[in-house]
Design a protein around this motif. Structure first.
Motif, PDB file in Angstrom:
ATOM      1  N   ASN A   1      -1.707   3.362 -11.664  1.00 41.21           N
ATOM      2  CA  ASN A   1      -1.249   3.567 -13.044  1.00 41.21           C
ATOM      3  C   ASN A   1       0.041   2.803 -13.347  1.00 41.21           C
ATOM      4  OD1 ASN A   1      -3.340   5.169 -13.830  1.00 41.21           O
ATOM      5  ND2 ASN A   1      -2.208   7.091 -13.799  1.00 41.21           N
ATOM      6  N   HIS A   2       0.556   2.076 -12.359  1.00 40.09           N
ATOM      7  CA  HIS A   2       1.800   1.312 -12.508  1.00 40.09           C
ATOM      8  C   HIS A   2       2.983   2.216 -12.849  1.00 40.09           C
ATOM      9  CE1 HIS A   2      -0.747  -2.224 -12.316  1.00 40.09           C
ATOM     10  NE2 HIS A   2      -1.468  -1.749 -13.324  1.00 40.09           N
ATOM     11  N   ASP A   3       2.926   3.458 -12.355  1.00 40.43           N
ATOM     12  CA  ASP A   3       4.035   4.398 -12.516  1.00 40.43           C
ATOM     13  C   ASP A   3       4.865   4.314 -11.232  1.00 40.43           C
ATOM     14  OD1 ASP A   3       5.745   6.564 -12.687  1.00 40.43           O
ATOM     15  OD2 ASP A   3       4.245   7.918 -13.540  1.00 40.43           O
ATOM     16  N   ILE A   4       5.774   3.361 -11.185  1.00 43.12           N
ATOM     17  CA  ILE A   4       6.480   3.050  -9.946  1.00 43.12           C
ATOM     18  C   ILE A   4       7.408   4.170  -9.505  1.00 43.12           C
ATOM     19  CG2 ILE A   4       7.974   1.367  -8.801  1.00 43.12           C
ATOM     20  CD1 ILE A   4       5.075   0.464  -9.588  1.00 43.12           C
ATOM     21  N   HIS A   5       8.058   4.831 -10.476  1.00 45.14           N
ATOM     22  CA  HIS A   5       8.962   5.936 -10.118  1.00 45.14           C
ATOM     23  C   HIS A   5       8.207   7.006  -9.341  1.00 45.14           C
ATOM     24  CE1 HIS A   5      11.963   9.098 -10.383  1.00 45.14           C
ATOM     25  NE2 HIS A   5      11.032   9.882 -10.899  1.00 45.14           N
ATOM     26  N   ASN A   6       7.086   7.467  -9.888  1.00 47.47           N
ATOM     27  CA  ASN A   6       6.331   8.528  -9.221  1.00 47.47           C
ATOM     28  C   ASN A   6       5.599   8.013  -7.983  1.00 47.47           C
ATOM     29  OD1 ASN A   6       6.700  11.100 -10.624  1.00 47.47           O
ATOM     30  ND2 ASN A   6       5.897  10.012 -12.407  1.00 47.47           N
ATOM     31  N   PHE A   7       5.264   6.737  -7.972  1.00 42.78           N
ATOM     32  CA  PHE A   7       4.670   6.146  -6.777  1.00 42.78           C
ATOM     33  C   PHE A   7       5.635   6.280  -5.597  1.00 42.78           C
ATOM     34  CE2 PHE A   7       4.630   2.161  -4.198  1.00 42.78           C
ATOM     35  CZ  PHE A   7       3.482   2.435  -3.461  1.00 42.78           C
ATOM     36  N   PHE A   8       6.870   5.803  -5.762  1.00 44.38           N
ATOM     37  CA  PHE A   8       7.832   5.872  -4.672  1.00 44.38           C
ATOM     38  C   PHE A   8       8.246   7.306  -4.368  1.00 44.38           C
ATOM     39  CE2 PHE A   8       8.515   1.276  -5.239  1.00 44.38           C
ATOM     40  CZ  PHE A   8       8.492   0.895  -3.900  1.00 44.38           C
TER      41      PHE A   8
ATOM     42  N   ILE B   1      -0.664   6.109   3.081  1.00 41.73           N
ATOM     43  CA  ILE B   1       0.567   5.849   2.329  1.00 41.73           C
ATOM     44  C   ILE B   1       1.217   4.544   2.790  1.00 41.73           C
ATOM     45  CG2 ILE B   1       2.944   6.653   2.002  1.00 41.73           C
ATOM     46  CD1 ILE B   1       1.874   9.409   1.469  1.00 41.73           C
ATOM     47  N   CYS B   2       1.186   4.267   4.094  1.00 41.66           N
ATOM     48  CA  CYS B   2       1.707   2.977   4.569  1.00 41.66           C
ATOM     49  C   CYS B   2       0.944   1.833   3.916  1.00 41.66           C
ATOM     50  CB  CYS B   2       1.599   2.892   6.088  1.00 41.66           C
ATOM     51  SG  CYS B   2       2.730   3.978   6.982  1.00 41.66           S
ATOM     52  N   TYR B   3      -0.363   1.973   3.823  1.00 45.84           N
ATOM     53  CA  TYR B   3      -1.178   0.919   3.206  1.00 45.84           C
ATOM     54  C   TYR B   3      -0.831   0.756   1.729  1.00 45.84           C
ATOM     55  CZ  TYR B   3      -5.258  -1.799   1.812  1.00 45.84           C
ATOM     56  OH  TYR B   3      -6.077  -2.780   1.303  1.00 45.84           O
ATOM     57  N   GLU B   4      -0.636   1.874   1.030  1.00 46.93           N
ATOM     58  CA  GLU B   4      -0.297   1.792  -0.395  1.00 46.93           C
ATOM     59  C   GLU B   4       1.052   1.099  -0.606  1.00 46.93           C
ATOM     60  OE1 GLU B   4      -2.221   2.435  -3.043  1.00 46.93           O
ATOM     61  OE2 GLU B   4      -3.752   2.727  -1.489  1.00 46.93           O
ATOM     62  N   LEU B   5       2.002   1.332   0.278  1.00 50.57           N
ATOM     63  CA  LEU B   5       3.279   0.608   0.200  1.00 50.57           C
ATOM     64  C   LEU B   5       3.053  -0.882   0.435  1.00 50.57           C
ATOM     65  CD1 LEU B   5       5.493   3.222   2.044  1.00 50.57           C
ATOM     66  CD2 LEU B   5       5.932   2.349  -0.273  1.00 50.57           C
TER      67      LEU B   5
ATOM     68  N   TYR C   1       2.415  -6.405  -1.692  1.00 53.58           N
ATOM     69  CA  TYR C   1       1.448  -7.503  -1.728  1.00 53.58           C
ATOM     70  C   TYR C   1       1.256  -7.992  -3.166  1.00 53.58           C
ATOM     71  CZ  TYR C   1      -2.798 -10.156  -0.628  1.00 53.58           C
ATOM     72  OH  TYR C   1      -3.724 -11.154  -0.470  1.00 53.58           O
ATOM     73  N   GLU C   2       1.174  -7.039  -4.100  1.00 59.21           N
ATOM     74  CA  GLU C   2       0.998  -7.409  -5.507  1.00 59.21           C
ATOM     75  C   GLU C   2       2.224  -8.132  -6.065  1.00 59.21           C
ATOM     76  OE1 GLU C   2       0.021  -3.738  -7.416  1.00 59.21           O
ATOM     77  OE2 GLU C   2      -2.042  -3.716  -6.649  1.00 59.21           O
ATOM     78  N   LEU C   3       3.384  -7.948  -5.428  1.00 60.19           N
ATOM     79  CA  LEU C   3       4.605  -8.664  -5.831  1.00 60.19           C
ATOM     80  C   LEU C   3       4.750 -10.002  -5.099  1.00 60.19           C
ATOM     81  CD1 LEU C   3       7.214  -5.727  -5.833  1.00 60.19           C
ATOM     82  CD2 LEU C   3       6.089  -6.760  -7.817  1.00 60.19           C
ATOM     83  N   ASN C   4       3.754 -10.332  -4.272  1.00 59.47           N
ATOM     84  CA  ASN C   4       3.792 -11.546  -3.441  1.00 59.47           C
ATOM     85  C   ASN C   4       4.934 -11.518  -2.431  1.00 59.47           C
ATOM     86  OD1 ASN C   4       1.537 -12.689  -4.710  1.00 59.47           O
ATOM     87  ND2 ASN C   4       2.801 -13.628  -6.294  1.00 59.47           N
ATOM     88  N   ASP C   5       5.418 -10.325  -2.108  1.00 60.74           N
ATOM     89  CA  ASP C   5       6.413 -10.165  -1.057  1.00 60.74           C
ATOM     90  C   ASP C   5       5.650  -9.903   0.245  1.00 60.74           C
ATOM     91  OD1 ASP C   5       8.476  -9.530   0.636  1.00 60.74           O
ATOM     92  OD2 ASP C   5       9.472  -8.151  -0.751  1.00 60.74           O
ATOM     93  N   PHE C   6       5.101 -10.976   0.804  1.00 57.89           N
ATOM     94  CA  PHE C   6       4.156 -10.845   1.907  1.00 57.89           C
ATOM     95  C   PHE C   6       4.821 -10.382   3.200  1.00 57.89           C
ATOM     96  CE2 PHE C   6       2.299 -14.167  -0.906  1.00 57.89           C
ATOM     97  CZ  PHE C   6       1.239 -13.401  -1.368  1.00 57.89           C
TER      98      PHE C   6
END
Length: 339
Positions: free
Chosen positions: A245-252, A267-271, A276-281
């Motif tokens: 949902n792109h709700d970053i506050h509640n995601f973290f 949860i590790c995978y979701e982080l 990954y979506e930010l291209n911070d590989f």
């Protein structure tokens, strides 16, 4: 030799019902079909095999439908079948042998349910024992020579019979609607159902399914009577749901709670997915590595296996580290689901 009632609950099973009933010919002395609202030719097909066909108004409750089917049985034992399963020739032979020699004190016969990963929605393995054959009337027995008591636990026999699950499609949409209907009624999901709901989301749910589940799993987190395991399941769902949902506050917020005690693979995978979506590989690879090698899955074994391995390979490809990427490419090719 025992007698058997074969019981099925069905709805729009015209594609598979005959296949199932053909494989069961001769096993039962009666076949009971409970239809919960078919609009196709299911009942016409059923009429070729039995005259014991009953209508049952669907109330979003599989147990209610199965209890109704069992109430119509009249034989010694009840075999609970699903329309999308079959028994092959070898296991038919084994079943008929059980029918001849089953001891009277056995109340439940478990059979191996196989091929679960084809259109699977809640399972992380291909085979498991399931109770399939039930004594219709239970005999209560006194036990112990002194301070006698009634035996409460059923006598269970684990057979080597294999039931083959052969679905034509994935039923997760039906299941999610049923979960939501039960929740809307105000019924409390048991710990087992909380776990099954979360597993089904992680195995076959899409972004819409996760969004629909968020409010309920937020309630689980806030319920002081919920177990530690239920909280863990809920944190996994909330972390993924809020990321989608792109709700970053509640995601973290939920990820931090999830890793504060004992991090899980989901949860590790979701982080990892977030970075990954930010291209911070580089950062993503750290979390994918934790998913694959430093944690255990709560809900879906893929989150410790091929999912993070594939992402690790992609991260190192993107970073230009071909040697490291090849290590994970090889690991990915060798990974397989447990039996």
């Amino acid at each position: 030799m025992i007698s058997i009632s074969i019981c099925l609950i069905v709805k729009n099973e015209e594609a598979v019902l005959a296949r199932c009933l053909d494989s069961l010919k001769g096993i039962g002395e009666e076949i009971i079909i409970v239809d919960t609202g078919s609009t196709d030719n299911t009942k016409k097909i059923a009429e070729k095999y039995t005259d014991k066909i009953f209508d049952f108004k669907w109330i979003d409750d599989f147990s209610a439908a199965r209890n109704f089917a069992f109430s119509k049985a009249t034989k010694d034992y009840i075999y609970s079948a699903d329309a999308d399963e079959i028994i092959d020739k070898e296991n038919y032979r084994k079943f008929m042998n059980i029918k001849k020699v089953l001891l009277n004190e056995v109340e439940i016969v478990q059979m191996k349910y196989t091929n679960q990963l084809v259109y699977g929605t809640t399972y992380n393995f291909n085979t498991e024992y399931r109770p399939k054959l039930f004594k219709r009337l239970r005999d209560f027995k006194w036990i112990e020579p002194i301070h006698e008591t009634i035996r409460l636990e059923p006598v269970i026999y684990d057979s080597d019979i294999e039931i083959i699950h052969l679905p034509e499609c994935n039923h997760s949409g039906r299941d999610f609607n049923t979960f939501l209907s039960v929740i809307k009624k105000g019924d409390r999901l048991s710990e087992r159902l909380v776990s099954m709901y979360a597993k089904e989301l992680f195995i076959s749910g899409n972004s819409t399914d996760f969004k629909a589940a968020l409010d309920y799993f937020k309630e689980v987190i806030e319920d002081a009577e919920r177990s530690a395991d239920e909280i863990k399941y809920a944190l996994c769902v909330l972390a993924k749901g809020f990321r989608l949902n792109h709700d970053i506050h509640n995601f973290f917020k939920n990820c931090i709670k999830g890793v504060a005690d004992k991090p899980c693979s989901e949860i590790c995978y979701e982080l990892g997915e977030y970075y990954y979506e930010l291209n911070d590989f580089y950062e993503a690879a750290i979390w994918y590595y934790n998913a694959a090698f430093e944690s255990e899955p709560y809900l879906n074994i893929h989150y410790k296996g091929d999912y993070p391995l594939k992402r690790l390979m992609q991260c190192y490809d993107a970073l230009g580290n071909k040697e490291q990427a090849e290590i994970y490419r090889k690991a990915l090719s060798e990974w397989s689901m447990p039996e």
